[in-house]
Motif scaffolding. Sequence first.
Motif, PDB file in Angstrom:
ATOM      1  N   THR A 159      35.897 -47.718 -23.188  1.00 16.43           N
ATOM      2  CA  THR A 159      35.934 -46.719 -24.237  1.00 16.43           C
ATOM      3  C   THR A 159      37.278 -46.038 -24.269  1.00 16.43           C
ATOM      4  OG1 THR A 159      35.045 -45.056 -22.737  1.00 16.43           O
ATOM      5  CG2 THR A 159      33.455 -46.287 -24.084  1.00 16.43           C
ATOM      6  N   THR A 160      37.631 -45.560 -25.473  1.00 17.16           N
ATOM      7  CA  THR A 160      38.882 -44.852 -25.663  1.00 17.16           C
ATOM      8  C   THR A 160      38.569 -43.398 -25.962  1.00 17.16           C
ATOM      9  OG1 THR A 160      39.835 -46.833 -26.627  1.00 17.16           O
ATOM     10  CG2 THR A 160      40.994 -44.764 -27.037  1.00 17.16           C
ATOM     11  N   ALA A 161      39.355 -42.510 -25.420  1.00 16.10           N
ATOM     12  CA  ALA A 161      39.097 -41.090 -25.621  1.00 16.10           C
ATOM     13  C   ALA A 161      39.238 -40.726 -27.094  1.00 16.10           C
ATOM     14  CB  ALA A 161      40.075 -40.258 -24.790  1.00 16.10           C
ATOM     15  N   LEU A 162      38.152 -40.230 -27.662  1.00 15.64           N
ATOM     16  CA  LEU A 162      38.144 -39.867 -29.068  1.00 15.64           C
ATOM     17  C   LEU A 162      37.562 -38.475 -29.226  1.00 15.64           C
ATOM     18  CD1 LEU A 162      36.803 -43.145 -30.688  1.00 15.64           C
ATOM     19  CD2 LEU A 162      39.153 -42.369 -30.582  1.00 15.64           C
ATOM     20  N   PRO A 163      37.852 -37.843 -30.332  1.00 13.80           N
ATOM     21  CA  PRO A 163      37.324 -36.501 -30.562  1.00 13.80           C
ATOM     22  C   PRO A 163      35.800 -36.489 -30.578  1.00 13.80           C
ATOM     23  CG  PRO A 163      39.073 -37.008 -32.109  1.00 13.80           C
ATOM     24  CD  PRO A 163      38.734 -38.275 -31.407  1.00 13.80           C
ATOM     25  N   GLN A 164      35.190 -35.509 -29.968  1.00 17.94           N
ATOM     26  CA  GLN A 164      33.770 -35.231 -30.023  1.00 17.94           C
ATOM     27  C   GLN A 164      32.920 -36.397 -29.571  1.00 17.94           C
ATOM     28  OE1 GLN A 164      33.001 -33.921 -33.994  1.00 17.94           O
ATOM     29  NE2 GLN A 164      34.162 -32.026 -33.790  1.00 17.94           N
ATOM     30  N   GLY A 165      33.368 -37.097 -28.577  1.00 19.61           N
ATOM     31  CA  GLY A 165      32.542 -38.130 -27.972  1.00 19.61           C
ATOM     32  C   GLY A 165      32.425 -39.422 -28.724  1.00 19.61           C
ATOM     33  N   VAL A 166      33.262 -39.648 -29.753  1.00 20.53           N
ATOM     34  CA  VAL A 166      33.236 -40.916 -30.489  1.00 20.53           C
ATOM     35  C   VAL A 166      33.953 -41.964 -29.664  1.00 20.53           C
ATOM     36  CG1 VAL A 166      33.884 -42.085 -32.605  1.00 20.53           C
ATOM     37  CG2 VAL A 166      33.219 -39.686 -32.660  1.00 20.53           C
ATOM     38  N   HIS A 167      33.402 -43.183 -29.603  1.00 13.79           N
ATOM     39  CA  HIS A 167      34.012 -44.242 -28.809  1.00 13.79           C
ATOM     40  C   HIS A 167      34.268 -45.467 -29.672  1.00 13.79           C
ATOM     41  CE1 HIS A 167      33.149 -41.955 -25.165  1.00 13.79           C
ATOM     42  NE2 HIS A 167      31.897 -41.835 -25.577  1.00 13.79           N
ATOM     43  N   VAL A 168      35.351 -46.190 -29.337  1.00 12.58           N
ATOM     44  CA  VAL A 168      35.642 -47.435 -30.028  1.00 12.58           C
ATOM     45  C   VAL A 168      35.825 -48.551 -29.014  1.00 12.58           C
ATOM     46  CG1 VAL A 168      36.721 -46.290 -31.988  1.00 12.58           C
ATOM     47  CG2 VAL A 168      38.122 -46.937 -30.053  1.00 12.58           C
TER      48      VAL A 168
ATOM     49  N   LEU B  91      37.125 -58.810 -36.638  1.00 14.44           N
ATOM     50  CA  LEU B  91      36.074 -57.891 -37.061  1.00 14.44           C
ATOM     51  C   LEU B  91      34.932 -57.788 -36.056  1.00 14.44           C
ATOM     52  CD1 LEU B  91      35.847 -58.854 -40.853  1.00 14.44           C
ATOM     53  CD2 LEU B  91      37.147 -56.995 -39.794  1.00 14.44           C
ATOM     54  N   LYS B  92      34.688 -58.851 -35.317  1.00 11.67           N
ATOM     55  CA  LYS B  92      33.580 -58.856 -34.365  1.00 11.67           C
ATOM     56  C   LYS B  92      33.907 -57.999 -33.143  1.00 11.67           C
ATOM     57  CE  LYS B  92      31.702 -63.393 -35.619  1.00 11.67           C
ATOM     58  NZ  LYS B  92      31.322 -64.744 -35.130  1.00 11.67           N
ATOM     59  N   GLY B  93      32.930 -57.252 -32.724  1.00  7.67           N
ATOM     60  CA  GLY B  93      33.070 -56.490 -31.487  1.00  7.67           C
ATOM     61  C   GLY B  93      33.910 -55.234 -31.599  1.00  7.67           C
ATOM     62  N   GLN B  94      34.287 -54.827 -32.799  1.00  6.52           N
ATOM     63  CA  GLN B  94      35.123 -53.634 -32.945  1.00  6.52           C
ATOM     64  C   GLN B  94      34.307 -52.346 -32.835  1.00  6.52           C
ATOM     65  OE1 GLN B  94      38.236 -53.541 -32.855  1.00  6.52           O
ATOM     66  NE2 GLN B  94      39.082 -55.475 -33.596  1.00  6.52           N
ATOM     67  N   GLY B  95      32.998 -52.467 -32.912  1.00  5.96           N
ATOM     68  CA  GLY B  95      32.146 -51.295 -32.709  1.00  5.96           C
ATOM     69  C   GLY B  95      32.352 -50.215 -33.753  1.00  5.96           C
ATOM     70  N   VAL B  96      32.371 -48.971 -33.287  1.00  2.00           N
ATOM     71  CA  VAL B  96      32.473 -47.824 -34.179  1.00  2.00           C
ATOM     72  C   VAL B  96      33.763 -47.856 -34.990  1.00  2.00           C
ATOM     73  CG1 VAL B  96      32.601 -45.302 -34.280  1.00  2.00           C
ATOM     74  CG2 VAL B  96      31.034 -46.401 -32.691  1.00  2.00           C
ATOM     75  N   LEU B  97      34.842 -48.350 -34.381  1.00  2.00           N
ATOM     76  CA  LEU B  97      36.119 -48.390 -35.080  1.00  2.00           C
ATOM     77  C   LEU B  97      36.014 -49.208 -36.366  1.00  2.00           C
ATOM     78  CD1 LEU B  97      39.116 -47.614 -35.099  1.00  2.00           C
ATOM     79  CD2 LEU B  97      39.573 -49.756 -33.885  1.00  2.00           C
ATOM     80  N   GLY B  98      35.308 -50.327 -36.297  1.00  2.16           N
ATOM     81  CA  GLY B  98      35.132 -51.154 -37.480  1.00  2.16           C
ATOM     82  C   GLY B  98      34.364 -50.427 -38.569  1.00  2.16           C
ATOM     83  N   TRP B  99      33.323 -49.698 -38.174  1.00  6.17           N
ATOM     84  CA  TRP B  99      32.550 -48.936 -39.144  1.00  6.17           C
ATOM     85  C   TRP B  99      33.371 -47.805 -39.739  1.00  6.17           C
ATOM     86  CZ3 TRP B  99      28.272 -50.625 -41.271  1.00  6.17           C
ATOM     87  CH2 TRP B  99      27.486 -51.551 -40.574  1.00  6.17           C
TER      88      TRP B  99
END
Length: 332
Positions: A323-332, A168-176
């Motif tokens: 960062t991983t390419a995500l729609p509309q500038g979202v990064h995980v 769970l730690k460090g997952q950033g936006v993906l975790g949220w």
Amino acid sequence: MKADSAGQPGRVGRLLPALAWTALGYNVLVILWGAFVRISGSGAGCGEHWPLCNGVALPVSPTLHTIIEFSHRLTSGLSGLLAIGLVGLALFRSPKGHPVRTGALLSLLLIIFEGLVGGVQVLLGLTATSTNPARGFVQGVHLANTFALLGALLLTAVWASGGPRLRLKGQGVLGWLAGTGLVLMLILGMAGAVTALGDLLFTPTGMTPLDTVRQDFSLSASIIQNLRVVHPILALGVSAYLFWFAGLVGTRQSVSGSMLQPRRWKISLHAIIALQILAGVLNVILKAPGWMQMLHLFLACVMWLGVVMLCYSALVGRPAPQTTALPQGVHV
């Protein structure tokens, strides 16, 4: 048993995973039987007595409603015994710190709470034909706890089968994003429980769904009727979010050496969402017959488990260093 080189807890024998998967499948059946108790109007089959039935341990000359309600209590009790056995076997077969211990203990706690919520419903008379608004609230809490229980049992079974730990730690936006998906699914389930209660107590009338909406917002309508329309509206928004999130997670690489493949779970969840939306539409068109409500609930359980597995498959790997390419500038 020590963790392997990939940081996975490893298997803990054959009996524990078999018991965990059995407990998961059995609890799905108990949930469906509980829905039948509600749909058949048998919730008051044991009167306002709990845990006794009509004031006795074993009902004498029971009515059909009493048999249905009492059998539900027996099957629910067996699920508790399975959970106790699961905890005991997890403590015996797994080393200290193994995630299967956490999953088993959480499952037991949630089953205990499940029984307490059911007991509150009975003792307060929030069963059968009761239209008390509090019944809708308790029904929603009951469904949320049910989903949490199934999720805990699923993770317990996965960990017992050698599944990796959550990171769970460090997952950033993906975790949220994953957490948001789980919370939205719980809210959707709670709203569905209220809608199902409304369909039971206030049978949809008129020729079209619009007629039912007019009925639900008439001057004489109860708050349970007012809330009936929330679930189908919420379902569209939550389904769209989960559909998008599944596509996002499906782009991630699977964890090496594990049974987790995000792409597979993405495809599965997309199919389940489509099937559940179809079932929901049919439920409205057919004016919520009992068999359709049970099918809708079963698909909701499957959809919830699919969301849990999707989030799990996304959060077991190490956080990506870039960062991983995500729609509309979202990064995980």
